[in-house]
Write a protein that holds these residues in place. Structure first.
Motif, PDB file in Angstrom:
ATOM      1  N   PHE A 249       9.795  19.041   9.493  1.00  0.00           N
ATOM      2  CA  PHE A 249       9.712  18.812  10.270  1.00  0.00           C
ATOM      3  C   PHE A 249       9.330  17.271  11.330  1.00  0.00           C
ATOM      4  N   PHE A 250      10.557  16.316  11.928  1.00  0.00           N
ATOM      5  CA  PHE A 250      10.701  15.713  12.747  1.00  0.00           C
ATOM      6  C   PHE A 250       9.425  15.324  13.670  1.00  0.00           C
TER       7      PHE A 250
ATOM      8  N   VAL B  51       7.584  16.028   6.845  1.00  0.00           N
ATOM      9  CA  VAL B  51       7.004  15.180   7.806  1.00  0.00           C
ATOM     10  C   VAL B  51       7.675  14.564   8.206  1.00  0.00           C
ATOM     11  N   ARG B  52       8.320  13.516   8.527  1.00  0.00           N
ATOM     12  CA  ARG B  52       8.930  12.491   9.186  1.00  0.00           C
ATOM     13  C   ARG B  52       8.842  11.631  10.804  1.00  0.00           C
TER      14      ARG B  52
ATOM     15  N   ARG C 212      18.086   2.348  14.319  1.00  0.00           N
ATOM     16  CA  ARG C 212      17.037   2.936  14.815  1.00  0.00           C
ATOM     17  C   ARG C 212      17.387   3.847  15.667  1.00  0.00           C
ATOM     18  N   PHE C 213      16.377   5.383  15.724  1.00  0.00           N
ATOM     19  CA  PHE C 213      16.786   6.217  16.464  1.00  0.00           C
ATOM     20  C   PHE C 213      16.180   5.991  17.587  1.00  0.00           C
ATOM     21  N   THR C 214      15.959   6.826  18.783  1.00  0.00           N
ATOM     22  CA  THR C 214      15.301   6.387  19.965  1.00  0.00           C
ATOM     23  C   THR C 214      14.772   7.319  20.148  1.00  0.00           C
ATOM     24  N   SER C 215      15.139   8.907  19.653  1.00  0.00           N
ATOM     25  CA  SER C 215      14.553  10.016  19.869  1.00  0.00           C
ATOM     26  C   SER C 215      14.373  11.162  17.988  1.00  0.00           C
ATOM     27  N   SER C 216      13.435  11.617  18.121  1.00  0.00           N
ATOM     28  CA  SER C 216      14.001  12.726  17.210  1.00  0.00           C
ATOM     29  C   SER C 216      15.247  13.766  17.598  1.00  0.00           C
TER      30      SER C 216
END
Length: 197
Positions: free
Chosen positions: A61-62, A94-95, A114-118
């Protein structure tokens, strides 16, 4: 039935997925998705005529919340989710994808992104066949994220996605999946990417 409708139907045949998707809005977190094995492995199970939840180790679950990158803030959500999903009898992992770059290298041996969204995080899974997510709109409508389409998923074909995860991670996952779903066709890691991991 088109591929998207078939996909969403198959995903919901797993009663755990259906329950998570129904309850998740109560967490009140932004940009949330049920993703990874919970989704694509359920589809494989339905295609193979198995119980929809067979062989699924955990349910990923992101969510994405860059307003607080502390572990403490993420842990509040993890604990709330543990209570919300407790009676399902499965591990719901959950992350907060906004903070993955803080721990990724220590776990996987390569620098994180560095992600910008799920959705950006889903785009970086080790295999393109993993890149699926299902969520709900505020109005309750099911939505999906499928950046590579559905053809490989329904063909039970696993392809590498050498964007982030090292070769060793892809190959280990593919071996594990083939043991559980022997009918999978696994494409090799591309030589042009080189040997890492």
């Amino acid at each position: 039935m088109d591929q998207r409708a078939r996909f969403l139907d198959f995903v919901q045949r797993n009663s755990i997925n259906a329950a998570i998707l129904d309850r998740a809005p109560a967490l009140g977190v932004p940009d949330w998705w049920l993703t990874a094995g919970a989704v694509f492995q359920t589809v494989w199970n339905v295609l193979d005529g198995r119980s929809p939840g067979a062989g699924i180790a955990d349910y990923d679950f992101f969510y994405y919340d860059a307003s607080d990158l502390s572990y403490e803030a993420e842990d509040v959500v993890i604990r709330k989710a543990a209570a919300l999903f407790a009676e399902l009898g499965v591990v719901v992992e959950v992350r907060n994808e906004a903070r993955v770059h803080l721990w990724y290298e220590s776990r996987f041996g390569v620098p994180g992104v560095r992600f910008t969204s799920s959705a950006d995080a889903i785009d970086h899974f080790a295999s393109t066949t993993c890149c699926f997510g299902v969520s709900r709109t505020p109005g309750g409508e099911l939505v999906d994220y499928a950046p590579h389409g559905y053809a490989d998923l329904f063909a039970m074909r696993v392809r590498p996605n050498p964007r982030l995860a090292p070769r060793a991670v892809y190959e280990a996952k593919a071996r594990r999946w083939q043991q559980e779903w022997p009918s999978l066709v696994v494409d090799p890691w591309p030589d042009s990417v080189g040997v890492t991991g």
